[in-house]
Design a protein around this motif. Structure first.
Motif, PDB file in Angstrom:
ATOM      1  N   ASP A  73      33.762  41.263  38.734  1.00  0.00           N
ATOM      2  CA  ASP A  73      34.685  41.885  37.613  1.00  0.00           C
ATOM      3  C   ASP A  73      35.754  40.755  37.323  1.00  0.00           C
ATOM      4  O   ASP A  73      36.159  40.096  38.312  1.00  0.00           O
ATOM      5  N   ILE A  74      36.306  40.667  36.246  1.00  0.00           N
ATOM      6  CA  ILE A  74      37.436  39.640  36.022  1.00  0.00           C
ATOM      7  C   ILE A  74      38.853  40.554  35.818  1.00  0.00           C
ATOM      8  O   ILE A  74      38.933  41.543  35.421  1.00  0.00           O
ATOM      9  N   THR A 101      37.715  43.949  29.645  1.00  0.00           N
ATOM     10  CA  THR A 101      37.017  44.132  31.230  1.00  0.00           C
ATOM     11  C   THR A 101      35.681  44.119  31.314  1.00  0.00           C
ATOM     12  O   THR A 101      35.233  44.552  32.253  1.00  0.00           O
ATOM     13  N   ARG A 122      31.822  42.837  31.720  1.00  0.00           N
ATOM     14  CA  ARG A 122      31.089  42.071  32.793  1.00  0.00           C
ATOM     15  C   ARG A 122      30.115  41.332  32.075  1.00  0.00           C
ATOM     16  O   ARG A 122      28.992  41.666  31.846  1.00  0.00           O
ATOM     17  N   PHE A 176      31.886  34.124  31.588  1.00  0.00           N
ATOM     18  CA  PHE A 176      32.418  34.135  32.945  1.00  0.00           C
ATOM     19  C   PHE A 176      32.084  32.635  33.318  1.00  0.00           C
ATOM     20  O   PHE A 176      32.873  31.771  33.747  1.00  0.00           O
ATOM     21  N   VAL A 204      43.240  33.894  35.312  1.00  0.00           N
ATOM     22  CA  VAL A 204      42.341  35.051  35.688  1.00  0.00           C
ATOM     23  C   VAL A 204      42.012  34.906  37.099  1.00  0.00           C
ATOM     24  O   VAL A 204      42.390  33.746  37.704  1.00  0.00           O
ATOM     25  N   TRP A 205      41.373  35.843  37.734  1.00  0.00           N
ATOM     26  CA  TRP A 205      40.727  35.733  39.017  1.00  0.00           C
ATOM     27  C   TRP A 205      39.407  36.776  38.852  1.00  0.00           C
ATOM     28  O   TRP A 205      39.327  37.604  37.902  1.00  0.00           O
ATOM     29  N   PHE A 206      38.477  36.841  39.920  1.00  0.00           N
ATOM     30  CA  PHE A 206      37.522  37.628  40.028  1.00  0.00           C
ATOM     31  C   PHE A 206      37.198  38.318  41.211  1.00  0.00           C
ATOM     32  O   PHE A 206      37.879  37.574  42.414  1.00  0.00           O
TER      33      PHE A 206
END
Length: 220
Positions: free
Chosen positions: A4-5, A47, A49, A54, A216-218
């Protein structure tokens, strides 16, 4: 496991000097001394996926084999306090963060969305034969029906296979095809990223293209 981001749209805005009673820029350079602020949580905008997106944007789960626009840049040194605090909170929960990166609106607005991936998708695209013609039904790195039909050439579960672009196999009424997709296929103009781009474009019109970015991060 799924990925997820998370993230924030940040903006480097110029506060009114009269309200502050001081000079907010040191040295006269554009943007110097002006702090980045978190404008909106990505959770409010997108949000979804979507691994193709990505991979195209940030190089994560890049099964479609794009040259990522902004991969593994890390956290900006001048990141907003809101974003820094959020990452601290996530760490306290024991969640592991991957692929932290960022990209400005200036970079996004000049992207060639017609640019294809560097090579064919590692997942075979599947089409079902119908009276109206072929209908896309999905794609996967490994498919049991396909594996039974072609044998060892199908690859190994969990290990993406490199297929020559244009390769096709007809198994029953399903056509398996190796295809190379474009950036706009991964990040559709009217898709889930449209609200993010709208917010960034609006802020950029007010504060400048280089003064708006997405951080962003995952997590897995």
């Amino acid at each position: 496991m799924g990925m997820d981001i998370s993230g924030f749209v940040e903006c480097r805005a110029w506060p009114p000097r009269e309200a502050k009673g001081e000079t907010n820029v040191e040295g006269g350079g554009e943007g110097e001394g002006v702090a980045w602020r978190a404008a909106i949580d990505l959770f409010c905008l997108n949000t979804t996926r979507n691994y193709d997106a990505f991979g195209c944007l940030f190089g994560m789960r890049n099964y479609a084999n794009f040259s990522p626009l902004a991969a593994e840049r890390g956290l900006p040194v001048d990141v907003s306090e809101t974003v820094r605090a959020e990452l601290v909170r996530v760490a306290e929960w024991g969640d592991e963060v991957h692929g932290t990166t960022w990209i400005t609106w200036a970079e996004l607005k000049v992207v060639d969305w017609d640019e294809p991936a560097e090579r064919a998708d590692s997942r075979l695209h599947q089409y079902r034969q119908t009276p109206e013609g072929l209908r896309f039904v999905g794609k996967a790195a490994w498919d049991e029906t396909f594996a039974q039909a072609v044998g060892p050439a199908a690859g190994v579960v969990g290990q993406p296979t490199e297929w020559p672009e244009g390769s096709e196999w007809l198994v029953g009424d399903t056509l398996y095809r190796a295809e190379r997709i474009r950036r706009r296929d991964a990040v559709r103009e009217d898709g889930e990223w449209a609200p993010v781009w709208t917010v960034m474009e609006t802020l950029a019109a007010l504060h400048g293209d280089d003064n708006v970015r997405l951080v962003v991060w995952f997590d897995i």
